[in-house]
Design a protein around this motif. Structure first.
Motif, short mmCIF file in Angstrom:
data_model
loop_
_atom_site.label_atom_id
_atom_site.label_comp_id
_atom_site.label_asym_id
_atom_site.label_seq_id
_atom_site.Cartn_x
_atom_site.Cartn_y
_atom_site.Cartn_z
N TYR A 1 -10.11 8.65 -3.15
CA TYR A 1 -9.43 7.86 -2.12
C TYR A 1 -10.25 6.61 -1.83
O TYR A 1 -11.37 6.44 -2.32
N ALA A 2 -9.68 5.75 -0.98
CA ALA A 2 -10.37 4.49 -0.65
C ALA A 2 -11.73 4.73 0.00
O ALA A 2 -12.64 3.91 -0.15
N ASP A 3 -11.89 5.86 0.72
CA ASP A 3 -13.18 6.12 1.38
C ASP A 3 -14.18 6.81 0.46
O ASP A 3 -15.29 7.15 0.87
N ALA B 1 -5.32 5.73 1.21
CA ALA B 1 -4.92 5.07 -0.02
C ALA B 1 -5.47 5.76 -1.26
O ALA B 1 -6.65 6.11 -1.32
N SER B 2 -4.58 5.93 -2.25
CA SER B 2 -4.99 6.43 -3.57
C SER B 2 -4.69 5.41 -4.65
O SER B 2 -5.17 5.53 -5.78
N TYR C 1 -4.36 -0.57 -3.57
CA TYR C 1 -4.43 -1.30 -2.30
C TYR C 1 -4.45 -0.33 -1.12
O TYR C 1 -3.99 0.81 -1.21
N GLN C 2 -5.00 -0.81 0.00
CA GLN C 2 -4.99 -0.08 1.25
C GLN C 2 -4.52 -1.03 2.36
O GLN C 2 -4.54 -2.25 2.19
N ARG D 1 -7.61 -4.76 -1.33
CA ARG D 1 -8.02 -3.90 -2.43
C ARG D 1 -8.62 -2.58 -1.95
O ARG D 1 -9.35 -2.54 -0.97
N ASN D 2 -8.30 -1.52 -2.67
CA ASN D 2 -8.96 -0.23 -2.50
C ASN D 2 -10.17 -0.23 -3.43
O ASN D 2 -10.02 -0.25 -4.65
N ASN E 1 -12.16 1.94 -4.42
CA ASN E 1 -12.39 3.13 -5.25
C ASN E 1 -11.24 3.44 -6.21
O ASN E 1 -11.22 4.51 -6.81
N TRP E 2 -10.28 2.52 -6.32
CA TRP E 2 -9.24 2.68 -7.33
C TRP E 2 -9.81 2.34 -8.70
O TRP E 2 -10.49 1.32 -8.87
#
Length: 558
Positions: A115-117, A215-216, A219-220, A234-235, A237-238
């Motif tokens: 995920y984004a985190d 977010a997966s 983008y978030q 942007r995310n 961690n994508w």
């Protein structure tokens, strides 16, 4: 699947694809030079919508639309300008392994998904995301899985501690679905928003989860102001290496909300400032603007049109005494002036291609054929002779039509064609909701009506089952011709259960022809979509299906 009258195409487009914008560049196949798209920049989407929810449980978005920029599913869609949409693995390693005669589907997750985190995406999150879609307070999303998963008919979501036993997660990377019947299109179903992962710990306020979901995708959410603006960033961690459906090219995406349709089109025609990097979200080019667009090569090059689109058709209520005889319905096949309908919708280039089949172009199983071979403008003399042979004269019919200019123009075009064949048609104008209640209800007091239909995913199931299965007549169903043929019902069940897509396509083709031989509807046109985009927007095209751009791959040029 979606009923889309042309008059509500804008609203339906928004419901189907929040930031999906209709287009296929007229001058360059594919709507832009793919090589010119670069990483970076801010993509602006001009939207008439006043609210946008990114809650996967409540979403009816197509697989190529905005919500899938933020959320990934087990599978996804890959499009091209001239081919049917392709199903590809997304979070899963493949499109599914089927056992138990088509009733058990197993998926393994790719490694390293985050995920984004930075926390890992696990199978239990996908299970929870699906379970919350059953909660009554999160209604409105696409619900194919609800009737297919064992126990889904009685399950009401996870908020009182209950789990759905037919979704199993034996470990962090495995998810197993137990269906109550074989369903060959299950790999398409798991591409729908409800199959996006939702960590249970993040779902503390379900009513507002869609404002900032975990977010997966690439983008978030950066910020959301209802009625004004949604900003995506942007995310970090994508991982593009795990994602063959998305390019993640822009640095940011801004959705400007609550705009008037004419403002959207005028801004995109002007192509100034940030609007060079913008596109519309379901605001089609109206007939009044077509001369402006076609008269300016620079503007026309930025109109993207779909090769095809939703099937617009004339439904004949087969339960009405005047239309119970198939020979009368076949005569009407010849009486209808499809060319006049096409003109009323904007002509061949912007209105649509004349239709002769039930399965729309871009869907596997669609085969070009014309069972009746009536000329586009109709053949009133043949229609008259067929009616005479059936012992029918002085045929008087009532057509229910939506009370909007384009819809009434289409109704009048059909009325005039039938008049030349000696059939009198009285048009009954109704607003959208009363019309829908009439044609889908249990007191269908009408003979004819014009409707339009677009499947939710690229399967002929969506063209056939909701419109022609006996179970879909009345009670809010969209078998508005009240067509019932036990042999067709049996064939639909067999095609639905077939997991081999090539075999299934052949079955659907045969069903298409079988239904048309009974003539419950007259296919009119495959309605085109036409949408503007800014001069710096690239990779912006409409495939044969869906007739909306794939915003997962849209990019910008400098």
């Amino acid at each position: 699947m979606k009923r889309i009258t042309r008059a509500v195409a804008v609203a339906a487009a928004l419901a189907l694809a929040v930031a999906a914008c209709n287009a296929n560049n007229q001058s360059t196949p594919g709507g832009g030079d793919t090589a010119a798209a670069e990483a970076g920049g801010t993509f602006h989407v001009l939207s008439t919508s006043k609210e946008i929810s990114l809650d996967p449980a409540k979403s009816q978005n197509l697989g190529t639309s905005t919500i899938h920029l933020v959320l990934r599913g087990l599978t996804s869609w890959k499009t091209s300008p001239d081919k049917a949409a392709e199903l590809v693995p997304d979070l899963a390693t493949d499109t599914g392994q089927v056992t138990d005669g088509g009733k058990t589907w197993t998926y393994k997750l790719k490694s390293g998904l985050k995920y984004a985190d930075g926390s890992p995406i696990v199978a239990a999150d996908i299970k929870y995301g699906i379970e919350r879609s059953f909660a009554p307070e999160l209604s409105g999303g696409l619900g194919y899985h609800k009737s297919l998963l064992v126990g889904g008919d009685k399950y009401t979501g996870p908020y009182k501690g209950a789990q759905l036993a037919s979704i199993e997660t034996p470990d962090d990377t495995t998810i197993v679905f137990k269906l109550n019947k074989p369903f060959g299109d299950w790999p398409w179903v798991v591409s729908m928003p409800a199959f996006s992962p939702v960590p249970k710990a993040a779902d503390k306020d379900p009513a507002h989860y869609g404002e900032d979901p975990v977010a997966s995708g690439p983008y978030q959410v950066k910020s959301y102001a209802p009625g004004s603006k949604l900003e995506l960033e942007r995310n970090p961690n994508w991982d593009k290496a795990t994602d063959e459906a998305r390019t993640g090219l822009p640095d940011a995406i801004v959705i400007d909300m609550g705009l008037q349709p004419d403002v959207v089109n005028q801004r995109l025609i002007a192509d100034a400032g940030d609007d060079k990097f913008a596109a519309s979200t379901g605001v089609s080019v109206p007939a009044a603007l077509i001369p402006t667009v076609t008269g300016n090569p620079a503007v026309k090059s930025r109109v993207a049109t779909s090769p095809s689109g939703a099937l617009q058709y004339l439904a004949m209520n087969t339960k009405r005494p005047a239309l119970a005889n198939p020979e009368v319905r076949k005569a009407i096949q010849y009486a209808v002036d499809k060319q006049a309908v096409q003109v009323a919708e904007g002509g061949p280039e912007y209105g649509g291609e004349i239709a002769t089949t039930l399965i729309t172009p871009g869907i596997e199983g669609q085969e070009k054929y014309d069972l009746y071979q009536a000329p586009p403008q109709g053949d009133p003399d043949k229609a008259k002779s067929m009616l005479a042979a059936a012992g029918v004269s002085n045929l008087n019919l009532v057509m229910a039509a939506e009370n909007l200019p384009t819809n009434l123009a289409v109704a009048q075009a059909i009325q005039q064609g039938l008049k030349r064949a000696g059939i009198t048609v009285t048009i009954r104008p109704l607003d959208y909701e009363p019309l829908t209640d009439l044609i889908t209800g249990n007191k269908p007091d009408f003979d004819l009506t014009v409707s339009s239909w677009l499947p939710d995913f690229p399967s002929a199931l969506g063209n056939i089952q909701p419109l022609f299965a006996s179970s879909e007549a009345g009670n809010g169903g969209y078998n508005i011709s009240r067509y019932s043929n036990p042999a067709v019902d049996t064939a639909i069940a067999a095609a639905t259960a077939e997991s081999d897509r090539t075999k299934a396509a052949g079955l659907w083709t045969a069903i298409d022809k079988q239904i048309m031989a009974d003539a419950p509807v007259v296919p009119l046109i495959y309605a085109r979509n036409a949408f503007l985009h800014g001069s710096k927007v690239q990779n912006f095209y409409l495939p044969p299906y869906p007739p909306y751009p794939n915003v997962l791959i849209t990019g910008l040029s400098k």
